[in-house]
Scaffold this motif. Structure first.
Motif, PDB file in Angstrom:
ATOM      1  N   SER A 145       0.829  -1.306   0.011  1.00  0.00           N
ATOM      2  CA  SER A 145       0.102   0.112   0.112  1.00  0.00           C
ATOM      3  C   SER A 145       0.792   1.226   0.129  1.00  0.00           C
ATOM      4  N   ARG A 146       0.168   2.245  -0.370  1.00  0.00           N
ATOM      5  CA  ARG A 146       0.982   3.716  -0.531  1.00  0.00           C
ATOM      6  C   ARG A 146       0.256   4.603  -0.081  1.00  0.00           C
ATOM      7  N   ARG A 147       0.505   5.526   0.999  1.00  0.00           N
ATOM      8  CA  ARG A 147       0.122   6.808   1.396  1.00  0.00           C
ATOM      9  C   ARG A 147      -0.042   7.793   0.393  1.00  0.00           C
ATOM     10  N   VAL A 148      -1.159   8.549   0.353  1.00  0.00           N
ATOM     11  CA  VAL A 148      -1.496   9.476  -0.685  1.00  0.00           C
ATOM     12  C   VAL A 148      -1.166  11.021   0.348  1.00  0.00           C
ATOM     13  N   ASP A 149      -0.318  11.605  -0.065  1.00  0.00           N
ATOM     14  CA  ASP A 149       0.032  12.918   0.591  1.00  0.00           C
ATOM     15  C   ASP A 149      -0.511  14.263  -0.275  1.00  0.00           C
ATOM     16  N   ALA A 150      -1.062  15.400   0.495  1.00  0.00           N
ATOM     17  CA  ALA A 150      -1.622  16.449  -0.068  1.00  0.00           C
ATOM     18  C   ALA A 150      -0.442  17.113  -0.993  1.00  0.00           C
ATOM     19  N   ALA A 151       0.701  17.053  -0.399  1.00  0.00           N
ATOM     20  CA  ALA A 151       1.632  17.858  -1.346  1.00  0.00           C
ATOM     21  C   ALA A 151       1.830  17.207  -2.789  1.00  0.00           C
ATOM     22  N   GLU A 152       1.772  15.746  -2.577  1.00  0.00           N
ATOM     23  CA  GLU A 152       2.043  15.054  -3.806  1.00  0.00           C
ATOM     24  C   GLU A 152       0.831  15.258  -4.913  1.00  0.00           C
ATOM     25  N   ILE A 153      -0.101  15.354  -4.364  1.00  0.00           N
ATOM     26  CA  ILE A 153      -1.807  15.761  -5.051  1.00  0.00           C
ATOM     27  C   ILE A 153      -1.361  16.826  -5.668  1.00  0.00           C
ATOM     28  N   VAL A 154      -1.054  18.016  -5.124  1.00  0.00           N
ATOM     29  CA  VAL A 154      -0.875  19.442  -5.632  1.00  0.00           C
ATOM     30  C   VAL A 154       0.304  19.369  -6.607  1.00  0.00           C
ATOM     31  N   GLU A 155       1.360  18.663  -6.364  1.00  0.00           N
ATOM     32  CA  GLU A 155       2.432  18.761  -7.446  1.00  0.00           C
ATOM     33  C   GLU A 155       2.075  18.090  -8.669  1.00  0.00           C
ATOM     34  N   PHE A 156       1.335  17.006  -8.550  1.00  0.00           N
ATOM     35  CA  PHE A 156       0.961  16.251  -9.719  1.00  0.00           C
ATOM     36  C   PHE A 156       0.169  17.340 -10.725  1.00  0.00           C
ATOM     37  N   ALA A 157      -0.819  17.690  -9.957  1.00  0.00           N
ATOM     38  CA  ALA A 157      -2.021  18.554 -10.546  1.00  0.00           C
ATOM     39  C   ALA A 157      -1.262  19.843 -11.067  1.00  0.00           C
ATOM     40  N   LYS A 158      -0.034  20.296 -10.485  1.00  0.00           N
ATOM     41  CA  LYS A 158       0.425  21.428 -11.162  1.00  0.00           C
ATOM     42  C   LYS A 158       0.855  21.311 -12.631  1.00  0.00           C
ATOM     43  N   LYS A 159       1.592  20.263 -12.588  1.00  0.00           N
ATOM     44  CA  LYS A 159       2.076  19.633 -13.734  1.00  0.00           C
ATOM     45  C   LYS A 159       1.259  19.214 -14.834  1.00  0.00           C
ATOM     46  N   TYR A 160      -0.042  18.399 -14.535  1.00  0.00           N
ATOM     47  CA  TYR A 160      -0.734  17.754 -15.306  1.00  0.00           C
ATOM     48  C   TYR A 160      -2.378  17.942 -15.229  1.00  0.00           C
ATOM     49  N   ASP A 161      -2.653  18.616 -14.443  1.00  0.00           N
ATOM     50  CA  ASP A 161      -4.327  18.726 -14.192  1.00  0.00           C
ATOM     51  C   ASP A 161      -4.581  19.908 -13.172  1.00  0.00           C
ATOM     52  N   PRO A 162      -4.176  21.121 -13.745  1.00  0.00           N
ATOM     53  CA  PRO A 162      -4.288  22.150 -12.881  1.00  0.00           C
ATOM     54  C   PRO A 162      -5.520  22.862 -12.686  1.00  0.00           C
ATOM     55  N   GLN A 163      -6.456  21.939 -11.929  1.00  0.00           N
ATOM     56  CA  GLN A 163      -7.802  22.567 -11.710  1.00  0.00           C
ATOM     57  C   GLN A 163      -8.031  22.604 -10.102  1.00  0.00           C
ATOM     58  N   PRO A 164      -8.679  23.625  -9.880  1.00  0.00           N
ATOM     59  CA  PRO A 164      -8.831  24.092  -8.312  1.00  0.00           C
ATOM     60  C   PRO A 164      -8.921  23.286  -7.297  1.00  0.00           C
ATOM     61  N   PHE A 165      -9.888  22.221  -7.728  1.00  0.00           N
ATOM     62  CA  PHE A 165     -10.135  20.953  -6.758  1.00  0.00           C
ATOM     63  C   PHE A 165      -8.944  20.080  -6.373  1.00  0.00           C
ATOM     64  N   HIS A 166      -8.008  20.122  -7.331  1.00  0.00           N
ATOM     65  CA  HIS A 166      -6.735  19.418  -7.248  1.00  0.00           C
ATOM     66  C   HIS A 166      -5.609  20.261  -6.560  1.00  0.00           C
ATOM     67  N   LEU A 167      -5.882  21.754  -6.407  1.00  0.00           N
ATOM     68  CA  LEU A 167      -4.551  22.338  -6.346  1.00  0.00           C
ATOM     69  C   LEU A 167      -4.703  22.948  -4.870  1.00  0.00           C
ATOM     70  N   ASP A 168      -5.882  23.178  -4.368  1.00  0.00           N
ATOM     71  CA  ASP A 168      -6.146  24.079  -3.109  1.00  0.00           C
ATOM     72  C   ASP A 168      -7.402  23.423  -2.379  1.00  0.00           C
ATOM     73  N   ALA A 169      -7.223  23.156  -1.255  1.00  0.00           N
ATOM     74  CA  ALA A 169      -8.034  22.478  -0.165  1.00  0.00           C
ATOM     75  C   ALA A 169      -9.422  23.682  -0.018  1.00  0.00           C
ATOM     76  N   GLU A 170      -9.006  25.019  -0.002  1.00  0.00           N
ATOM     77  CA  GLU A 170     -10.152  25.892   0.217  1.00  0.00           C
ATOM     78  C   GLU A 170     -11.013  25.834  -0.960  1.00  0.00           C
ATOM     79  N   ALA A 171     -10.431  26.065  -2.428  1.00  0.00           N
ATOM     80  CA  ALA A 171     -11.267  26.145  -3.411  1.00  0.00           C
ATOM     81  C   ALA A 171     -11.876  24.833  -3.626  1.00  0.00           C
ATOM     82  N   ALA A 172     -11.382  23.734  -3.280  1.00  0.00           N
ATOM     83  CA  ALA A 172     -12.036  22.368  -3.486  1.00  0.00           C
ATOM     84  C   ALA A 172     -13.245  22.184  -2.704  1.00  0.00           C
ATOM     85  N   ARG A 173     -13.353  23.077  -1.468  1.00  0.00           N
ATOM     86  CA  ARG A 173     -14.402  22.763  -0.636  1.00  0.00           C
ATOM     87  C   ARG A 173     -15.767  23.030  -1.405  1.00  0.00           C
TER      88      ARG A 173
END
Lengths: 145, 145
Positions: free
Chosen positions: B17-45
């Motif tokens: 198993s592998r733990r998913v962390d917020a920093a990696e979610i944001v890092e991936f999204a910045k490169k390949y899928d920069p939409q607010p709900f993948h970049l920022d917890a506040e905007a995602a709410r």
């Protein structure tokens, strides 16, 4: 921003293009798909690919980025439940990719009256006009008002 | 190394198993899928996700890495032509993902006598045992000898 009502079957969208470089192929593969044919040109030569090729997930991720940066802006964001994904040709260092999308089906959502379902055929092409990947997801798009 | 002849319908494979962390979610999204709900917890709410969620392509990439690091080692590498991909639940920071795979079909390849086709249903699960993604690709696997 495009609401569900703004889409029609047959609408087409084209993205800008993006050059694929060997360093990015290797960087992605090290993190997510560390197999020899995605990591090393020499090792790739004797593989089924016959040379360094991008991970299919890297091709998919680059496709997503091209779409996010394009004029395809459904209300609520690009949110899909999935679909049929096909990798048709290897993506190589130096390839220039762009994406052509076409709306193929529109329907209401029983469970979500505020959204509609937009099925789109997304084709990723290289500089020779060859399709390297197709993906046909169903997206959830906000209705107007 | 598993050759085509080593596989049987019903064979199962489980990854670590592998733990998913917020920093990696944001890092991936910045490169390949920069939409607010993948970049920022506040905007995602206020988005459909109701909180920060990994890009589906990031979930797919993490799934691939878990498989590559597992005992599922088909001869010639894990090379697929694609298949049906479904995202069933959001992947969140702090989730612990693992992958369970099952061989669902085996057949010969007309165009490639040295390989066989192995269809596998790949399910990515979180720490609650909920399937977050399924992918059912057909892989090209070397025959023995």
């Amino acid at each position: 921003m495009l609401y569900f009502e703004d889409f029609a079957v047959g609408h087409k969208f084209v993205t800008a293009s993006r050059r694929v470089d060997a360093a990015e192929i290797v960087e992605f593969a090290k993190k997510y798909d560390p197999q020899p044919f995605h990591l090393d040109a020499e090792a790739a030569r004797t593989s089924l690919f016959g040379g360094l090729a991008a991970s299919g997930w890297h091709s998919a991720a680059m496709t997503m980025r091209l779409i996010v940066d394009s004029e395809f802006r459904p209300a609520g964001g690009i949110i899909g439940g999935g679909g049929e994904l096909q990798w048709l040709k290897p993506v190589r260092p130096g390839d220039e990719l762009h994406v052509e999308s076409e709306i193929v089906e529109l329907r209401g959502s029983r469970s979500r009256p505020l959204q509609g379902l937009v099925k789109v055929r997304i084709t990723t092409l290289n500089q020779h006009g060859e399709a390297v990947q197709t993906f046909t997801p169903t997206l959830l798009v906000q209705r107007r008002g």
